[in-house]
Design a protein around this motif. Structure first.
Motif, PDB file in Angstrom:
ATOM      1  N   GLU A   1       9.348 -14.154   2.256  1.00  0.00           N
ATOM      2  CA  GLU A   1      10.003 -12.631   1.996  1.00  0.00           C
ATOM      3  C   GLU A   1      10.280 -12.264   3.785  1.00  0.00           C
ATOM      4  N   ASN A   2      11.562 -11.519   4.495  1.00  0.00           N
ATOM      5  CA  ASN A   2      11.238 -11.212   4.935  1.00  0.00           C
ATOM      6  C   ASN A   2      12.674 -10.124   5.508  1.00  0.00           C
ATOM      7  N   GLU A   3      12.560  -9.260   6.659  1.00  0.00           N
ATOM      8  CA  GLU A   3      14.041  -8.111   6.221  1.00  0.00           C
ATOM      9  C   GLU A   3      14.871  -8.563   6.231  1.00  0.00           C
ATOM     10  N   ARG A   4      15.235  -9.623   6.791  1.00  0.00           N
ATOM     11  CA  ARG A   4      16.760  -9.781   5.731  1.00  0.00           C
ATOM     12  C   ARG A   4      16.632  -9.967   3.961  1.00  0.00           C
ATOM     13  N   SER A   5      15.676 -10.781   3.379  1.00  0.00           N
ATOM     14  CA  SER A   5      16.438 -11.183   2.365  1.00  0.00           C
ATOM     15  C   SER A   5      15.463  -9.232   1.207  1.00  0.00           C
ATOM     16  N   ARG A   6      15.000  -9.355   1.907  1.00  0.00           N
ATOM     17  CA  ARG A   6      14.783  -7.971   1.280  1.00  0.00           C
ATOM     18  C   ARG A   6      15.672  -7.290   1.384  1.00  0.00           C
ATOM     19  N   GLN A   7      16.303  -7.076   2.447  1.00  0.00           N
ATOM     20  CA  GLN A   7      17.667  -6.157   2.705  1.00  0.00           C
ATOM     21  C   GLN A   7      18.796  -6.762   1.652  1.00  0.00           C
ATOM     22  N   SER A   8      19.380  -8.025   1.386  1.00  0.00           N
ATOM     23  CA  SER A   8      20.224  -8.884   0.353  1.00  0.00           C
ATOM     24  C   SER A   8      19.896  -8.806  -1.031  1.00  0.00           C
ATOM     25  N   ARG A   9      18.847  -8.986  -1.379  1.00  0.00           N
ATOM     26  CA  ARG A   9      17.980  -9.026  -2.570  1.00  0.00           C
ATOM     27  C   ARG A   9      17.641 -10.059  -2.855  1.00  0.00           C
ATOM     28  N   HIS A  10      17.457 -11.370  -1.864  1.00  0.00           N
ATOM     29  CA  HIS A  10      17.889 -12.670  -2.005  1.00  0.00           C
ATOM     30  C   HIS A  10      17.385 -13.189  -2.762  1.00  0.00           C
ATOM     31  N   GLU A  11      15.457 -12.059  -3.429  1.00  0.00           N
ATOM     32  CA  GLU A  11      14.873 -12.561  -4.269  1.00  0.00           C
ATOM     33  C   GLU A  11      15.780 -12.675  -5.620  1.00  0.00           C
ATOM     34  N   GLU A  12      16.267 -12.130  -6.380  1.00  0.00           N
ATOM     35  CA  GLU A  12      17.382 -11.693  -7.453  1.00  0.00           C
ATOM     36  C   GLU A  12      18.015 -13.194  -7.257  1.00  0.00           C
ATOM     37  N   LEU A  13      18.189 -14.029  -6.109  1.00  0.00           N
ATOM     38  CA  LEU A  13      19.489 -15.447  -6.475  1.00  0.00           C
ATOM     39  C   LEU A  13      18.231 -16.438  -7.256  1.00  0.00           C
ATOM     40  N   SER A  14      19.040 -16.552  -8.414  1.00  0.00           N
ATOM     41  CA  SER A  14      18.520 -18.186  -9.350  1.00  0.00           C
ATOM     42  C   SER A  14      17.915 -19.326  -8.311  1.00  0.00           C
ATOM     43  N   VAL A  15      18.777 -19.012  -6.787  1.00  0.00           N
ATOM     44  CA  VAL A  15      17.764 -20.220  -5.698  1.00  0.00           C
ATOM     45  C   VAL A  15      16.973 -20.171  -5.009  1.00  0.00           C
ATOM     46  N   TRP A  16      16.237 -18.827  -5.180  1.00  0.00           N
ATOM     47  CA  TRP A  16      15.522 -18.334  -4.509  1.00  0.00           C
ATOM     48  C   TRP A  16      13.457 -19.519  -4.578  1.00  0.00           C
ATOM     49  N   GLY A  17      12.910 -19.738  -4.253  1.00  0.00           N
ATOM     50  CA  GLY A  17      11.771 -20.523  -3.728  1.00  0.00           C
ATOM     51  C   GLY A  17      12.159 -21.561  -4.690  1.00  0.00           C
ATOM     52  N   ILE A  18      13.008 -22.261  -4.777  1.00  0.00           N
ATOM     53  CA  ILE A  18      13.785 -23.477  -5.756  1.00  0.00           C
ATOM     54  C   ILE A  18      13.152 -24.929  -4.470  1.00  0.00           C
ATOM     55  N   GLY A  19      12.698 -24.529  -3.366  1.00  0.00           N
ATOM     56  CA  GLY A  19      11.978 -25.881  -2.936  1.00  0.00           C
ATOM     57  C   GLY A  19      11.347 -25.716  -2.449  1.00  0.00           C
ATOM     58  N   ASP A  20      10.695 -24.942  -3.017  1.00  0.00           N
ATOM     59  CA  ASP A  20       8.362 -24.412  -2.204  1.00  0.00           C
ATOM     60  C   ASP A  20       8.243 -26.129  -2.618  1.00  0.00           C
ATOM     61  N   GLU A  21       8.555 -27.488  -2.870  1.00  0.00           N
ATOM     62  CA  GLU A  21       7.584 -28.528  -3.182  1.00  0.00           C
ATOM     63  C   GLU A  21       7.695 -29.109  -2.156  1.00  0.00           C
ATOM     64  N   LEU A  22       8.161 -28.282  -0.732  1.00  0.00           N
ATOM     65  CA  LEU A  22       8.590 -29.261   0.482  1.00  0.00           C
ATOM     66  C   LEU A  22       7.956 -28.056   1.301  1.00  0.00           C
ATOM     67  N   THR A  23       7.651 -28.618   2.532  1.00  0.00           N
ATOM     68  CA  THR A  23       7.616 -27.536   3.495  1.00  0.00           C
ATOM     69  C   THR A  23       8.221 -27.349   4.527  1.00  0.00           C
ATOM     70  N   GLU A  24       8.694 -26.427   5.345  1.00  0.00           N
ATOM     71  CA  GLU A  24       8.940 -25.854   6.273  1.00  0.00           C
ATOM     72  C   GLU A  24       9.479 -27.134   6.936  1.00  0.00           C
ATOM     73  N   LYS A  25       8.730 -27.533   7.872  1.00  0.00           N
ATOM     74  CA  LYS A  25       8.665 -29.448   8.775  1.00  0.00           C
ATOM     75  C   LYS A  25       9.547 -30.176   7.494  1.00  0.00           C
ATOM     76  N   GLN A  26       9.316 -30.247   6.542  1.00  0.00           N
ATOM     77  CA  GLN A  26      10.007 -31.062   5.820  1.00  0.00           C
ATOM     78  C   GLN A  26      11.601 -30.890   5.750  1.00  0.00           C
ATOM     79  N   TRP A  27      11.763 -29.827   5.356  1.00  0.00           N
ATOM     80  CA  TRP A  27      12.988 -29.222   5.214  1.00  0.00           C
ATOM     81  C   TRP A  27      14.034 -29.584   6.819  1.00  0.00           C
ATOM     82  N   ARG A  28      13.223 -29.142   7.702  1.00  0.00           N
ATOM     83  CA  ARG A  28      13.799 -29.784   8.725  1.00  0.00           C
ATOM     84  C   ARG A  28      14.402 -30.521   8.806  1.00  0.00           C
ATOM     85  N   SER A  29      12.913 -31.557   8.798  1.00  0.00           N
ATOM     86  CA  SER A  29      13.688 -33.175   8.682  1.00  0.00           C
ATOM     87  C   SER A  29      14.738 -33.540   7.525  1.00  0.00           C
TER      88      SER A  29
END
Length: 626
Positions: A459-487
């Motif tokens: 969560e951050n301010e932008r996601s709260r304002q846009s209700r991103h947590e309601e999207l079906s893709v919310w959190g579907i990539g938590d098996e990777l770290t931020e560093k791994q996603w950037r790579s």
């Protein structure tokens, strides 16, 4: 000790009944101090000395200069060298005079009386080589002057500058087509260290050299170790490279912007690293001063935009570092080729991040030029991205870009530390799905930061304002770290599966995304690796030149004594140390341990004039070391 040879060896070699090839070899040995030609050098020299035209593609440090210098000495008259590098002509002339060649430059830095004196030397036949820029050559007055002189040849250096689709395009080079008509009987030789097959064809056509013999050498520089690593803290990464591998050695650091050049040079200086900035925004006198200091000092680092380096003939540059992504493989190859011209081990290091891609795409889209020009620039950038994210030998991919095949080199970061790969098909599909859902359901496009936040369900301010947590893709990539996603993102962008768009680099599905989404193609990506660190044998301590790696302790002491002597001589003569002797020649002297002037003359790089001038002093330094 032996008597010294004649101080004017060239005049004795210009005439005589010996065969041309034998005279060429005699000049190579007596004037330049080398025993044999390399690669195509002999065939090129024979072609031009015999009156034929030539197009020469040869890597930096491959010996291109000899391909026109020796024919100019073999033929009657003066060789004209066309070079874009007015700022370097004085050093080029000094290097030739150091081996006994009569050379001069005719350019805008000369006072009127100085230019008139050079013109008189030319008309009197008192010059072996004369340097000038293309802007001067195409002037009617200059062409008239050259028609009144006896010309042995015309050499067009950095000939890739004629290509509008390559790098370092110089419109003034287009005017050089006049040479074919103005001097039809004078042989012409065009030379470059960097040309794709398309650039090769274009420069041949524009310079009207369709009937010339073409000599294409391997572009491989096996002494250069290519390394590319993800950006984390790029200046800290650079500092680690310098202090652990290249302490006290000369290097070039390239940055994309003038501001970055200034701040990086200051940052290095604050940490005790001798570094100077160089970019087009500096006063011309400051640029000239910094360039001269770099050429004549040992262990100095220049931080520059790409405005610096073409034609730099400093053989002991031990590393070239890029803090920003080059715009093309041609530019990258040309810039990295400024390292290790003496053939000694050197490093080409690049820190690369997704932000580089966004900035360069923005630069291309906002730039002037036709849509075709921009498409060509994007193609060049895509090839550079592919080189950065390859999971196979970098040298193989680099040479393939220039139309040459090779085996895995064993001297790049991929070969030294082969990457592990993982099946990233599902991860790529999740990322693409997130981009699609954000666009369709929220009408939003984001850069990498917010997209990764959605995939991780953070969560951050932008996601709260846009209700991103309601999207079906919310959190579907938590098996990777931020560093791994950037790579993963960097690699997916390099493959065209994801593309950054617009001023803010928002991510969209790329042209290659369809087969991935439809499960028609698997995606193998590299696991982020620890940076490769070169191992070095200092043979008795840190510091000093990498050229001396592998020498025994006593040999290293002699080498360092010779370097101190060379520095003193260069300072007294106000020339660059390498104009006395290169590091490679000093190593040869140490290993040979000559006890006479004649024996010293057998060392590669010790020509007759230098033997006369420095022979006794070198033997004295060696004798003092025992």
């Amino acid at each position: 000790m032996d008597a010294s040879p004649t101080a004017d060896p060239i005049s004795a070699l210009r005439e005589g009944d010996v065969e041309q090839t034998d005279r060429a070899l005699a000049i190579l040995s007596t004037v330049f101090g080398y025993d044999s030609f390399r690669g195509d050098q002999r065939a090129i020299i024979d072609q031009v000395a015999g009156g034929g035209d030539a197009v020469v593609l040869m890597p930096t440090g491959g010996g291109k200069s000899l391909c026109y210098q020796i024919p100019a000495l073999l033929r009657q008259g003066t060789g004209i060298v066309i070079s874009p590098l007015i700022a370097l002509m004085a050093d080029q002339v000094a290097a030739l005079e150091a081996v006994g060649i009569r050379a001069a430059a005719l350019n805008s830095t000369l006072e009127l009386h100085e230019a008139q004196a050079v013109e008189q030397q030319l008309l009197a036949g008192e010059l072996d080589l004369l340097y000038m820029a293309p802007e001067r050559l195409v002037l009617p007055r200059t062409l008239d002057l050259l028609r009144r002189a006896e010309l042995s040849l015309v050499a067009i250096d950095e000939a890739h500058c004629v290509s509008q689709w390559g790098h370092d395009f110089r419109p003034d080079y287009l005017g050089l087509s006049v040479l074919a008509e103005a001097f039809p009987t004078v042989p012409r030789i065009a030379l470059t260290a960097t040309a794709t097959q398309a650039t090769h064809r274009e420069l041949t056509e524009r310079l009207r050299l369709q009937e010339a013999e073409h000599f294409v050498s391997s572009f491989d520089r096996p002494n250069i170790q290519y390394r590319i690593e993800p950006k984390a803290s790029p200046r800290e990464q650079l500092l680690r490279l310098i202090t652990t591998e290249h302490e006290g050695e000369s290097g070039i650091v390239y940055c994309l912007s003038r501001k970055s050049v200034e701040t990086t040079a200051a940052w290095l200086s604050d940490r005790g690293i001798a570094a100077l900035p160089y970019h087009a925004g500096l006063d011309a006198s400051v640029r000239q001063d910094h360039q001269e200091r770099f050429l004549r000092a040992e262990g100095l680092i220049i931080v520059a935009t790409i405005a610096f380096g073409m034609g730099i003939d400093k053989p002991d540059v031990r590393f070239v570092a890029h803090l920003d992504l080059p715009k093309s493989i041609e530019g990258y190859y040309q810039e990295t080729g400024r390292a290790g011209r003496d053939g000694q081990p050197s490093t080409a290091w690049l820190a690369f991040g997704l932000g580089d891609v966004v900035n360069l795409r923005k630069f291309i889209d906002a730039g002037e030029g036709s849509e075709q020009f921009k498409r060509n620039a994007r193609t060049h950038l895509d090839a550079m991205l592919a080189l950065c994210e390859t999971v196979s030998c970098r040298r193989v991919q680099l040479l393939r870009y220039f139309g040459q095949e090779s085996e895995a080199c064993g001297n790049c970061d991929i070969c030294l530390n082969p990457p592990e790969t993982w099946d990233a098909t599902v991860a790529a599909q999740k990322l693409l799905s997130a981009l699609i859902r954000l666009d369709r359901e929220r009408g939003q496009k984001f850069g990498s930061g917010q997209v990764i936040e959605v995939l991780l369900g953070r969560e951050n301010e932008r996601s709260r304002q846009s209700r991103h947590e309601e999207l079906s893709v919310w959190g579907i990539g938590d098996e990777l770290t931020e560093k791994q996603w950037r790579s993963a993102l960097r690699q997916l962008v390099a493959r065209g599966i994801v593309e950054p768009q617009g001023d803010y680099g928002v991510l969209t599905p790329g042209s290659a995304s369809g087969p991935v989404l439809r499960n028609e193609e698997t995606v193998e990506l590299a696991v982020d690796r620890s940076p490769v660190k070169a191992t070095r044998s200092r043979g008795g301590g840190g510091g000093g030149s990498r050229a001396a790696d592998g020498l025994e302790i006593a040999e290293r002491e002699r080498f360092e004594a010779l370097r101190r002597w060379r520095t003193a001589v260069a300072k007294e003569k106000q020339i660059a140390p390498y104009m006395v002797f290169s590091d490679a020649t000093l190593v040869g002297i140490v290993q040979t341990r000559p006890e006479s002037v004649a024996a010293l003359g057998t060392v590669s790089g010790v020509g007759a004039k230098k033997l006369t001038e420095y022979g006794e002093d070198v033997l004295g330094v060696l004798a003092d070391q025992g």
